[in-house]
Motif scaffolding. Structure first.
Motif: not given
Length: 136
Positions: A88, A96, A98-99, A135-136
């Motif tokens: 992460n 927000n 991210k992954e 993730s985006k």
């Protein structure tokens, strides 16, 4: 007589008053600690993943990311392993996060005579095989 009583009283107070002692705190020895396989793998691949995350997102050495978990480990016939790890990357706003999925190849040294030298002819190395933004 008063002088002798004061000396005797002082002697009894000094004799029967416990002295203060300080006991230093001892730290546990490493062999008494508990480590999982994931802890060991994490210690091995952390520097390689850290450099790549900094390269992907830009930032300095204090740029933070969090180890989530190992998703899988695959053995290759050339005496190497591919370790897939989810991480992460937190952002300034907590909405927000991210992954990412990072696949790292860990190649142990082939120094033993018991290992097939035709399939295994490398030294110890760790390299990124794949880096995916989930993730985006």
């Amino acid at each position: 007589m008063i002088k002798q009583c004061l000396i005797l009283l002082g002697f009894f107070v000094f004799t029967f008053t416990p002295m203060q002692t300080v006991k230093a705190e001892t730290t546990p020895k490493a062999e008494n600690s508990y480590f999982t396989t994931e802890d060991i793998v994490s210690d091995l691949v952390f520097p390689t993943i850290d450099k790549r995350v900094i390269k992907e997102y830009g930032g300095d050495e204090l740029f933070g990311w969090e180890w989530q978990r190992i998703v899988g480990i695959k053995y290759n016939n050339n005496h190497s392993y591919v370790v897939a790890v989810r991480i992460n990357i937190p952002s300034n706003n907590n909405d927000n996060v991210k992954e990412d999925l990072v696949k790292v190849r860990v190649s142990p040294s082939c120094d033993s005579g018991k290992i097939n030298k035709q399939k295994c002819n490398h030294g110890f190395k760790i390299e990124i095989v794949e880096y995916k933004h989930l993730s985006k």
